[in-house]
Design a protein around this motif. Structure first.
Motif, PDB file in Angstrom:
ATOM      1  N   LYS A  36       2.666 -22.794   3.335  1.00 55.15           N
ATOM      2  CA  LYS A  36       2.721 -24.010   2.761  1.00 55.15           C
ATOM      3  C   LYS A  36       1.672 -24.337   1.829  1.00 55.15           C
ATOM      4  O   LYS A  36       0.880 -24.889   2.410  1.00 55.15           O
ATOM      5  N   ASP A  37       1.684 -23.945   0.621  1.00 55.09           N
ATOM      6  CA  ASP A  37       0.377 -24.135  -0.337  1.00 55.09           C
ATOM      7  C   ASP A  37      -0.956 -23.808   0.416  1.00 55.09           C
ATOM      8  O   ASP A  37      -1.690 -24.362   0.420  1.00 55.09           O
ATOM      9  N   VAL A  38      -1.020 -22.651   0.949  1.00 57.33           N
ATOM     10  CA  VAL A  38      -2.055 -22.115   1.626  1.00 57.33           C
ATOM     11  C   VAL A  38      -3.365 -21.719   0.479  1.00 57.33           C
ATOM     12  O   VAL A  38      -3.267 -21.049  -0.497  1.00 57.33           O
ATOM     13  N   SER A  39      -4.596 -22.184   1.025  1.00 62.94           N
ATOM     14  CA  SER A  39      -5.619 -22.053   0.019  1.00 62.94           C
ATOM     15  C   SER A  39      -6.881 -21.730   0.871  1.00 62.94           C
ATOM     16  O   SER A  39      -7.220 -22.322   1.906  1.00 62.94           O
ATOM     17  N   VAL A  40      -7.231 -20.337   0.710  1.00 56.88           N
ATOM     18  CA  VAL A  40      -8.189 -19.818   1.438  1.00 56.88           C
ATOM     19  C   VAL A  40      -9.309 -19.007   0.685  1.00 56.88           C
ATOM     20  O   VAL A  40      -9.070 -18.671  -0.609  1.00 56.88           O
ATOM     21  N   GLU A  41     -10.730 -19.079   1.113  1.00 62.22           N
ATOM     22  CA  GLU A  41     -11.842 -18.163   0.356  1.00 62.22           C
ATOM     23  C   GLU A  41     -11.959 -17.117   1.253  1.00 62.22           C
ATOM     24  O   GLU A  41     -12.762 -17.602   2.249  1.00 62.22           O
ATOM     25  N   ILE A  42     -12.206 -15.903   0.995  1.00 61.24           N
ATOM     26  CA  ILE A  42     -12.319 -14.613   1.758  1.00 61.24           C
ATOM     27  C   ILE A  42     -13.547 -13.929   1.381  1.00 61.24           C
ATOM     28  O   ILE A  42     -13.541 -13.622  -0.002  1.00 61.24           O
ATOM     29  N   PRO A  43     -14.677 -13.944   2.224  1.00 60.64           N
ATOM     30  CA  PRO A  43     -16.007 -13.155   1.865  1.00 60.64           C
ATOM     31  C   PRO A  43     -15.509 -11.586   1.736  1.00 60.64           C
ATOM     32  O   PRO A  43     -14.996 -11.186   2.147  1.00 60.64           O
ATOM     33  N   LYS A  44     -16.070 -11.430   0.299  1.00 62.43           N
ATOM     34  CA  LYS A  44     -16.098  -9.894   0.254  1.00 62.43           C
ATOM     35  C   LYS A  44     -17.038  -9.199   0.836  1.00 62.43           C
ATOM     36  O   LYS A  44     -18.218  -9.676   1.428  1.00 62.43           O
ATOM     37  N   ARG A  45     -17.064  -7.778   1.127  1.00 61.90           N
ATOM     38  CA  ARG A  45     -17.769  -6.840   1.953  1.00 61.90           C
ATOM     39  C   ARG A  45     -18.091  -7.314   3.344  1.00 61.90           C
ATOM     40  O   ARG A  45     -19.201  -7.269   3.838  1.00 61.90           O
ATOM     41  N   ARG A  46     -17.137  -8.027   3.855  1.00 64.67           N
ATOM     42  CA  ARG A  46     -17.190  -8.462   5.297  1.00 64.67           C
ATOM     43  C   ARG A  46     -15.927  -8.035   5.876  1.00 64.67           C
ATOM     44  O   ARG A  46     -14.780  -7.864   5.250  1.00 64.67           O
ATOM     45  N   HIS A  67     -10.153   1.316  26.516  1.00 66.15           N
ATOM     46  CA  HIS A  67     -11.075   2.514  26.299  1.00 66.15           C
ATOM     47  C   HIS A  67     -11.208   3.004  24.772  1.00 66.15           C
ATOM     48  O   HIS A  67     -12.352   3.243  24.118  1.00 66.15           O
ATOM     49  N   ASP A  68      -9.956   2.969  23.988  1.00 64.53           N
ATOM     50  CA  ASP A  68      -9.983   3.519  22.637  1.00 64.53           C
ATOM     51  C   ASP A  68     -10.247   2.356  21.735  1.00 64.53           C
ATOM     52  O   ASP A  68     -10.428   2.584  20.306  1.00 64.53           O
ATOM     53  N   ILE A  69      -9.964   0.974  21.948  1.00 62.17           N
ATOM     54  CA  ILE A  69     -10.289  -0.082  21.039  1.00 62.17           C
ATOM     55  C   ILE A  69     -11.861   0.062  20.542  1.00 62.17           C
ATOM     56  O   ILE A  69     -12.084  -0.248  19.277  1.00 62.17           O
ATOM     57  N   GLN A  70     -12.871   0.521  21.345  1.00 65.44           N
ATOM     58  CA  GLN A  70     -14.185   0.250  21.003  1.00 65.44           C
ATOM     59  C   GLN A  70     -14.480   1.200  19.882  1.00 65.44           C
ATOM     60  O   GLN A  70     -15.136   0.977  19.153  1.00 65.44           O
ATOM     61  N   ARG A  71     -13.822   2.345  20.167  1.00 67.60           N
ATOM     62  CA  ARG A  71     -13.827   3.414  18.888  1.00 67.60           C
ATOM     63  C   ARG A  71     -13.198   2.971  17.550  1.00 67.60           C
ATOM     64  O   ARG A  71     -13.695   2.941  16.664  1.00 67.60           O
ATOM     65  N   MET A  72     -12.083   2.287  17.749  1.00 70.98           N
ATOM     66  CA  MET A  72     -11.358   1.638  16.432  1.00 70.98           C
ATOM     67  C   MET A  72     -12.303   0.842  15.855  1.00 70.98           C
ATOM     68  O   MET A  72     -12.574   0.598  14.630  1.00 70.98           O
ATOM     69  N   ASN A  73     -12.907  -0.344  16.704  1.00 74.57           N
ATOM     70  CA  ASN A  73     -13.814  -1.249  16.153  1.00 74.57           C
ATOM     71  C   ASN A  73     -14.967  -0.640  15.397  1.00 74.57           C
ATOM     72  O   ASN A  73     -15.288  -1.070  14.473  1.00 74.57           O
ATOM     73  N   GLY A  74     -15.607   0.444  15.947  1.00 74.14           N
ATOM     74  CA  GLY A  74     -16.691   1.442  15.356  1.00 74.14           C
ATOM     75  C   GLY A  74     -16.007   1.631  13.798  1.00 74.14           C
ATOM     76  O   GLY A  74     -16.867   1.807  12.787  1.00 74.14           O
ATOM     77  N   LEU A  75     -14.853   2.061  13.827  1.00 70.83           N
ATOM     78  CA  LEU A  75     -14.377   2.603  12.596  1.00 70.83           C
ATOM     79  C   LEU A  75     -14.304   1.759  11.254  1.00 70.83           C
ATOM     80  O   LEU A  75     -14.660   1.544  10.374  1.00 70.83           O
ATOM     81  N   HIS A  96      -4.323  -9.312  17.007  1.00 68.71           N
ATOM     82  CA  HIS A  96      -4.192 -10.472  18.193  1.00 68.71           C
ATOM     83  C   HIS A  96      -5.134 -10.144  19.354  1.00 68.71           C
ATOM     84  O   HIS A  96      -5.520 -10.922  20.196  1.00 68.71           O
ATOM     85  N   LYS A  97      -5.669  -8.824  19.384  1.00 61.78           N
ATOM     86  CA  LYS A  97      -6.615  -8.456  20.671  1.00 61.78           C
ATOM     87  C   LYS A  97      -7.805  -9.178  20.366  1.00 61.78           C
ATOM     88  O   LYS A  97      -8.500  -9.035  19.390  1.00 61.78           O
ATOM     89  N   PRO A  98      -8.454  -9.792  21.249  1.00 63.13           N
ATOM     90  CA  PRO A  98      -9.597 -10.327  21.501  1.00 63.13           C
ATOM     91  C   PRO A  98     -10.760  -9.380  21.231  1.00 63.13           C
ATOM     92  O   PRO A  98     -11.794  -9.834  20.680  1.00 63.13           O
ATOM     93  N   GLU A  99     -10.427  -8.334  21.649  1.00 64.61           N
ATOM     94  CA  GLU A  99     -11.604  -7.333  21.671  1.00 64.61           C
ATOM     95  C   GLU A  99     -11.965  -6.970  20.158  1.00 64.61           C
ATOM     96  O   GLU A  99     -13.053  -6.659  19.769  1.00 64.61           O
ATOM     97  N   THR A 100     -11.004  -6.969  19.322  1.00 62.43           N
ATOM     98  CA  THR A 100     -11.231  -6.731  17.840  1.00 62.43           C
ATOM     99  C   THR A 100     -11.706  -8.025  17.071  1.00 62.43           C
ATOM    100  O   THR A 100     -12.419  -8.231  16.222  1.00 62.43           O
ATOM    101  N   ILE A 101     -11.110  -9.228  17.446  1.00 65.40           N
ATOM    102  CA  ILE A 101     -11.197 -10.561  16.949  1.00 65.40           C
ATOM    103  C   ILE A 101     -12.799 -10.826  17.049  1.00 65.40           C
ATOM    104  O   ILE A 101     -13.412 -11.209  16.083  1.00 65.40           O
ATOM    105  N   VAL A 102     -13.366 -10.481  18.106  1.00 64.02           N
ATOM    106  CA  VAL A 102     -14.873 -10.560  18.537  1.00 64.02           C
ATOM    107  C   VAL A 102     -15.717 -10.230  17.683  1.00 64.02           C
ATOM    108  O   VAL A 102     -16.993 -10.356  17.447  1.00 64.02           O
ATOM    109  N   ILE A 103     -15.377  -8.965  16.869  1.00 59.61           N
ATOM    110  CA  ILE A 103     -16.486  -8.417  15.719  1.00 59.61           C
ATOM    111  C   ILE A 103     -16.175  -8.741  14.408  1.00 59.61           C
ATOM    112  O   ILE A 103     -16.773  -8.317  13.660  1.00 59.61           O
ATOM    113  N   ALA A 104     -15.434  -9.861  14.369  1.00 59.12           N
ATOM    114  CA  ALA A 104     -15.194 -10.312  12.958  1.00 59.12           C
ATOM    115  C   ALA A 104     -16.226 -11.034  12.194  1.00 59.12           C
ATOM    116  O   ALA A 104     -17.071 -11.767  13.142  1.00 59.12           O
ATOM    117  N   ASP A 105     -16.503 -10.862  10.873  1.00 56.12           N
ATOM    118  CA  ASP A 105     -17.563 -11.710  10.411  1.00 56.12           C
ATOM    119  C   ASP A 105     -17.095 -12.961   9.989  1.00 56.12           C
ATOM    120  O   ASP A 105     -17.563 -14.129   9.926  1.00 56.12           O
TER     121      ASP A 105
END
Length: 794
Positions: A32-42, A409-417, A433-442
């Protein structure tokens, strides 16, 4: 070396200000008329309930426009060979960079497509064997199971100056097994499933669905062709009659004065049944095909797909077939052990590709694994392989739930990649959706607040701390943790599995308890699906819901897919005393202007096609005459525009009551799809919505055991609680539920856990734990136990 004397800070460059991707006024699907600004190199993570508009913003808007603009840089001639992309419905899109999309689309299920062919590892192996293999049998194509051997000779005319006819011979050595044509399996048709040989054709010998009627044209062609005696039992046919009956070449015959084509039964069955997609068949036809056709390993190549010559050429006593059958982690070690300076660059490139498999957690696969058998998460990680070692920077990588199908156990490795890709100077956009990956977001963009029409707006933008403190659905559920059950259900019996050895299983013996919620866990590749799907085959009493993609065109919608439309059409027909076919937009009731599609498509060659709403039906898809027929005050287009929740109320009581439709709608509500509209095209549904739609459809099947493969795939944290309630209701109704799952909330909620491992591939395939979740947490003897204990805070 020049020395710099000017110590003043350099003047800011205009190009340095472009550090944001700006989206203004996005209206794709439910946005619905979405406006966002997404930082580059993040690293930016997009969150929100399933169906809130995440994929619409990331894939259908940002990534789609980036791809379209890149395609426009090619000449019109080249664009004619490329997919045509329409510009997304958005006012402004600025600051885009080249987008590399790594989605969950299954890899092609072509029988000749393998892990090796889709990652180019096979191509490098073929070159290696063509250079070092002994005996030498030819160029790389001689080791390819997709290349047949060809020999030809004859006269050719060269049209150059004076035309000259010359004799020529052509010879190409390919690696394809001539018996199975590179498929590794051969199919055989079981004749006993086609006819009863004790009867004659006139007595109704055929047992093929739809072929039982004597008046049916297909049956008449065989009975009146003159090739066989229609009154003689099939078992008494002469050799010539049987040959004509089963394998006869197509010929014209006259039946009741009409010219028809007669051909043998086997080619007829192959054309009419076996050439079609099994998933798209009606259930009774699919059951017949599964009965009638048996697939066995090719006896000539023993399933390797390769010709005898390709298998005979070896390096250090290892053939290319042996190399492709090795576990990739073992193959990488074998390649590193080869010391041959003449092919050093090739060995380095091949070793790098194989090491990427191991690094990404897919070292347990083999290169000859058919690509169609990979799960959605495995397919996505296979696609990531070619990007891991890339030197490109300032690229936008777009991922769709990269942790799907991964053990904690494998999610940590994926986060590193993901962080490594970002640290190279790339923009990484992740739908997750997984909090383990959301938590590493900039940076986090949370969409919602609800799904479908209740979503499509940005609820939050900022950091993880801001999300936790915010009052959005994701923020409120971010730190949700399910507690381990204090009391568990008692099993009512057991399903015995003995000597299971599918894929990497090592003669596993296990008793699966019945009447309870059983969860099968273990790291990716430990053998969970092999145990559950290989040892509990779908049968009379088993309902299996796997991760296979829903097939459906833009004409398919939740009402047609679930069978909901059938009772509704009948009710409309009965109320108005007309045919049910009038109330189908794919049949007699379709608007003639758009053929029931609701939109008219204009193909503009290499330019993006234009879809405009049909003027005749105004997008309603039906003829105006059909819309005059009403049921309980509504026409059929108004019914299809209802949401599941509205329709459940409408068809549940009063004059609109249709019990059969109400039952289907109840199941859709149970799986959390109450917001979907009945006529919404399946092509617009998100991955999580499709998975739940499939689950709702299978819930209609009567079975004593439900086998579910990762039902939390694509589900938001808030939706997982609803799924657990649904699983409880199914178990309490007397049905056993067996779930293959990585989500700790489902593990904690289980009555019984079967944990496989300890590792993946040949390091797995064993039962490492059987018992209650509480015992697993207390023991912490396995990887699953450690992660579950950390999750519940034990």
């Amino acid at each position: 070396m020049a020395t710099r004397t000017d110590t003043r800070a350099p003047a800011p460059q205009a190009s340095d200000s472009h550090d944001l991707i700006r989206v203004h006024g996005a209206r794709v699907n439910n946005l619905k008329d979405v406006s966002v600004e997404i930082p580059k190199r993040r690293l930016t993570v997009f969150t929100g309930v399933s169906g809130s508009g995440k994929s619409s913003l990331v894939f259908s808007t940002i990534a789609a426009e980036s791809q379209r603009m890149i395609n426009e840089t090619y000449s019109a001639f080249v664009q004619g060979f490329m997919p045509t992309l329409a510009r997304p419905e958005v006012d402004v899109l600025e600051g885009l960079t080249t987008a590399i999309i790594v989605d969950q689309q299954r890899l092609g299920a072509d029988p000749r497509s393998t892990v090796g062919t889709v990652t180019d590892a096979n191509a490098m192996l073929r070159i290696l064997f063509s250079r070092l293999g002994e005996p030498h049998i030819g160029p790389p194509g001689a080791y390819a199971f997709n290349v047949p051997s060809v020999r030809a000779s004859g006269a050719i005319t060269v049209e150059r100056g004076n035309k000259k006819t010359v004799k020529a011979t052509f010879d190409r050595t390919g690696g394809m097994c001539p018996r199975c044509e590179g498929r590794g399996t051969v199919s055989d048709i079981d004749l006993t499933q086609l006819y009863d040989d004790s009867k004659s054709l006139s007595e109704g010998a055929f047992t093929i669905p739809g072929w039982k009627s004597d008046s049916q044209w297909t049956v008449q062609v065989y009975a009146q062709s003159g090739f066989v005696d229609p009154d003689k039992p099939i078992r008494r046919y002469t050799r010539k009659e049987l040959q004509d009956f089963l394998y006869g070449e197509p010929v014209k015959v006259k039946v009741n004065g009409v010219n028809l084509t007669y051909e043998g039964l086997i080619p007829k069955i192959q054309k009419s049944f076996l050439s079609k997609d099994k998933e798209a068949m009606q259930p009774h036809i699919r059951a017949f095909v599964e009965r009638a056709v048996t697939f066995t390993t090719c006896p000539e190549c023993e399933g390797t797909r390769l010709s005898e010559g390709a298998r005979s050429s070896k390096i250090d006593r290892v053939s290319i077939a042996d190399a492709c059958a090795m576990q990739i982690s073992d193959l990488a070690a074998w390649v590193r052990g080869l010391d041959e300076p003449s092919v050093a660059p090739l060995l380095t490139a091949l070793g790098g590709t194989l090491d990427s498999f191991v690094e990404i957690g897919l070292g347990y696969l083999s290169l000859d694994r058919p690509s169609g058998t990979l799960s959605g998460g495995e397919a996505q990680r296979v696609k990531m392989i070619r990007h891991l070692g890339s030197s490109l920077t300032d690229v936008t990588y777009v991922f769709d739930e990269p942790t799907i199908g991964l053990h904690p156990h494998d999610i940590q490795r994926m986060n590193g990649l993901l962080l490594r890709l970002r640290d190279k100077g790339n923009t990484v956009l992740v739908v997750e959706h997984k909090p383990e990956t959301i938590v590493i977001a900039d940076h986090i963009v949370d969409l919602g607040p609800g799904a479908g029409t209740a979503g499509g707006t940005v609820c939050f933008e900022g950091t993880v701390e801001g999300l936790r403190a915010g009052d959005t659905v994701t923020g409120r559920h971010f730190d949700d943790r399910a507690a381990v059950k204090k009391t568990v259900r008692e099993p009512t019996g057991v399903l015995e599995i003995r000597g299971a050895h599918t894929h990497n299983l090592r003669d596993v013996d296990v008793d699966v308890p019945l009447g309870v919620l059983t969860v099968v866990t273990g790291v990716a590749g430990s053998g969970k699906s092999s145990l559950v799907h290989g040892s509990i085959p779908p049968g009379e009493n088993v309902v299996s819901v796997d991760q296979g993609a829903i097939r459906g065109s833009r004409r398919s919608n939740p009402a047609t897919y679930t069978g909901l439309l059938d009772p509704i059409r009948k009710a409309f027909a009965k109320a108005n005393d007309v045919k049910p076919a009038l109330f189908s937009a794919n049949s007699e009731g379709a608007c003639p202007g758009c053929n029931g599609a609701g939109v008219v498509y204009s193909d503009l060659a290499m330019m993006a096609g234009v879809a405009s709403t049909c003027d005749e039906c105004e997008g309603k898809r039906f003829q105006s005459a059909v819309l005059e027929y009403r049921f309980a005050g509504r026409d059929i287009s108004e019914v299809l525009a209802m949401s599941v929740a509205e329709a459940e109320e409408f068809f549940g009581t009063g004059e609109g009551r249709i019990p059969a439709a109400h039952r289907v709608l109840g199941r859709l509500s149970d799986v959390g799809l109450g917001y979907l509209s009945l006529g919404q095209p399946l092509t617009t549904l998100s991955g999580g919505e499709r998975q739940r739609l499939k689950l709702a459809t299978h819930m209609a099947e009567k079975g004593g055991v439900y086998v579910l493969d990762e039902p939390t795939a694509g589900l938001h944290l808030a939706d997982v609680q609803q799924l657990l309630g649904l699983l409880d209701r199914i178990v309490d109704s007397g049905t056993s539920v067996v779930v293959v799952e990585h989500h700790q909330a489902v593990m904690a909620h289980a009555d019984w856990i079967i944990d496989l491992g300890p590792g993946a591939g040949h390091d797995g395939g064993r039962i490492v734990f059987e018992g209650t979740p509480a015992d697993l947490v207390a023991g912490r003897a396995t990887l699953t136990g450690e992660h579950l204990a950390a999750y519940v805070g034990a």
